[in-house]
Design a protein around this motif. Structure first.
Motif, PDB file in Angstrom:
ATOM      1  N   TYR A  16       0.740  -1.356  -0.001  1.00  0.00           N
ATOM      2  CA  TYR A  16       0.220   0.043   0.101  1.00  0.00           C
ATOM      3  C   TYR A  16       0.793   1.128   0.045  1.00  0.00           C
ATOM      4  CZ  TYR A  16      -3.257  -3.763   1.744  1.00  0.00           C
ATOM      5  OH  TYR A  16      -4.035  -4.545   1.629  1.00  0.00           O
ATOM      6  N   LEU A  25      -5.982   0.565   6.459  1.00  0.00           N
ATOM      7  CA  LEU A  25      -5.485  -0.273   5.445  1.00  0.00           C
ATOM      8  C   LEU A  25      -6.617  -1.132   4.677  1.00  0.00           C
ATOM      9  CD1 LEU A  25      -1.914  -1.297   6.377  1.00  0.00           C
ATOM     10  CD2 LEU A  25      -2.597   0.494   4.768  1.00  0.00           C
ATOM     11  N   VAL A  28      -7.948  -4.892   6.123  1.00  0.00           N
ATOM     12  CA  VAL A  28      -7.539  -5.449   7.445  1.00  0.00           C
ATOM     13  C   VAL A  28      -8.773  -5.262   8.351  1.00  0.00           C
ATOM     14  CG1 VAL A  28      -5.887  -4.745   9.208  1.00  0.00           C
ATOM     15  CG2 VAL A  28      -5.199  -4.463   6.562  1.00  0.00           C
ATOM     16  N   LYS A  30     -10.963  -4.615  11.547  1.00  0.00           N
ATOM     17  CA  LYS A  30     -11.062  -3.280  12.403  1.00  0.00           C
ATOM     18  C   LYS A  30     -10.390  -3.826  13.845  1.00  0.00           C
ATOM     19  CE  LYS A  30     -14.308  -0.282  14.509  1.00  0.00           C
ATOM     20  NZ  LYS A  30     -15.421   0.469  14.695  1.00  0.00           N
TER      21      LYS A  30
END
Length: 502
Positions: A16, A25, A28, A30
């Motif tokens: 990224y 991201l 991904v 939380k």
């Protein structure tokens, strides 16, 4: 992509490269953050057992714990005994006991739990402590109980201790840093022949006089459950109380349960005075680079007990004075804005050191300034230090006061990040007051200090006779009467000081 960050390229590369650090991201899960537990879970808990022993604990996250026994005993209690007993007990700690045949056995037991041990004797407290894996708490408390109440004190161990103490006393007099020696001298001058003025180190002439009988006599008077606290950090309170009941309740000490001599309950009597030690400081260098020959002066005045309300203003005052060595590293964050830096070290290049210290006990205290300079500059150095004492009673700037208060709170909170420091804080406070003020309570008290509080405590302090300790070439040292007269100056104007010292 997030805003302006979308076009950036990152040196780290990765999957990224164009996502801002402030954006989650993609793909991904939380994050779930740990919630702070209730404050009650981390407050200090105290339980008093049937025999008077206090058990105090403070919960703290982590695999390791620190646990130990603090005894209300120290050099100040040796008035009716040979001076130096506490020094002997400190060196003899964690030697052979009823259960453990040698110090090696104790260290091997600790090693199984990743543990280390230590004993420290001060003027008013002896502290036996162990840091180890919390799962070995039962073994640790058993070990501490044995070390405190069942020491063998064999002839061989006592003889080894005599040798260790003689070596330490020689080292103390040869050390380039004279601060420990000056601290002893200033206490002896301030409280002559009583309580905290008694020598913390064993005098050379007493090393051969102290034997097992003398030690047992002292221990029978002062090592009683009502004068002890079992403190622990990083453990459950109920578990610690259970271990205390198992190993410290109903245990008969090796010196017997009979009552010893009466406990010395003397209250510290401040006397003031001067102690001078003429000493050649020209050959203290241990390496090829010679250390300059210096004369060291420490001037002190009585402050207050740590049990009094004025203790916090005195702590702020000490932080406001600050100071250090002329080669002290660390920059402004270490105290370059304190008075002893701004008014003394920054203005007088020939001064090597100017540092403020505050010693406080349950019935008295001592605020002092240590200064070092070339022997030819001693008269002027004493004049400058006495002037700083007088200027304490002057105006206190709001910015200066706030900086000192913030620095004190910062130092307090930083020190209490360490588990052994928390342990000592818990043990000492419970030993003295049966309770503990938590850090946020102390920070609130520090925040409440006003300029009028500083002026009040200084005015009270300046009415006392000074205590003076002087070490080195003292040819040009002003007389004690001159120092006392200078400190009694109400206006603090420099011309008057010049007349006194010249």
């Amino acid at each position: 992509r997030c805003g302006l960050a979308a076009g950036r390229s990152y040196s780290g590369g990765g999957a990224y490269p164009s996502v801002s650090l402030t954006c989650p991201l993609p793909g991904v899960p939380k994050a779930v953050f740990a919630a702070a537990e209730s404050r009650e879970r981390f407050e200090t808990r105290v339980t008093v057992l049937e025999n008077g022993l206090r058990v105090a604990s403070q919960n703290k996250f982590g695999q390791f714990c620190t646990v130990g026994i603090l005894v209300n005993s120290g050099s100040r209690h040796e008035a009716k005994y040979l001076s130096g007993i506490s020094h002997f007990l400190e060196k003899l700690a964690f030697s052979s006991t009823a259960q453990f045949g040698s110090k090696d056995e104790i260290l091997l037991t600790l090693e199984k739990h990743g543990g280390i041990c230590d004993c420290q004797a001060s003027r008013d407290t002896i502290m036996y402590a162990v840091s180890a894996d919390a799962r070995g708490l039962d073994t640790m408390v058993n070990l501490l109980a044995d070390v405190t109440l069942q020491p063998r004190l064999s002839d061989e161990e006592i003889e080894m201790t005599r040798m260790a103490i003689r070596f330490e006393l020689e080292d103390l007099n040869m050390r380039p840093d004279p601060e420990p020696l000056l601290t002893e001298m200033i206490h002896a001058a301030a409280f002559r022949d009583n309580t905290v003025g008694l020598n913390r180190f064993c005098p050379v002439e007493n090393t051969d006089k102290i034997d097992r009988a003398v030690l047992h006599s002292y221990l029978s008077s002062y090592y009683t459950p009502d004068r002890m606290v079992l403190a622990g950090v990083g453990i459950e309170h109920e578990h610690l109380v259970e271990c205390a009941r198992k190993y410290l309740l109903g245990v008969e000490p090796v010196w017997g349960s009979g009552q010893g001599r009466a406990v010395d309950r003397s209250v510290a009597q401040y006397t003031g005075g001067i102690i001078k030690v003429e000493k050649d400081m020209s050959d203290v260098s241990l390496g090829p680079t010679p250390i300059p020959e210096l004369t060291h002066i420490m001037i002190g005045l009585e402050s207050c007990s740590f049990l009094e309300d004025d203790f916090i203003p005195f702590a702020v005052l000490n932080m406001m004075m600050g100071g250090g060595g002329s080669f002290s590293a660390g920059g402004p964050g270490k105290g370059m804005f304190t008075r002893l830096y701004l008014n003394v070290l920054n203005r007088h290049h020939w001064m090597y050191n100017a540092t403020s210290y505050h010693h406080s006990y349950e019935d008295t205290g001592l605020l002092c300034i240590h200064a070092s300079a070339d022997p030819k500059q001693v008269r002027e150095m004493v004049e400058i230090i006495t002037r700083e004492f007088i200027l304490m009673a002057g105006a206190v700037g709001e910015v200066e006061l706030e900086r000192a208060k913030t620095q004190l709170k910062s130092m307090l909170m930083m020190n209490l990040e360490s588990r052994p420091v928390i342990f000592e804080d818990v043990g000492r406070q419970v030993l003295a007051t049966n309770t503990r003020k938590l850090p946020h309570e102390l920070c609130a008290l520090i925040s409440q200090v006003k300029p009028t509080d500083i002026k009040r405590v200084v005015t009270k302090m300046l009415h006392k006779k000074p205590a003076v300790a002087a070490l080195g070439d003292l040819t040009d040292l002003p007389t004690y009467e001159h120092i006392q007269a200078a400190l009694s100056s109400k206006d603090g104007r420099l011309p008057r000081l010049y007349r006194l010292f010249r």
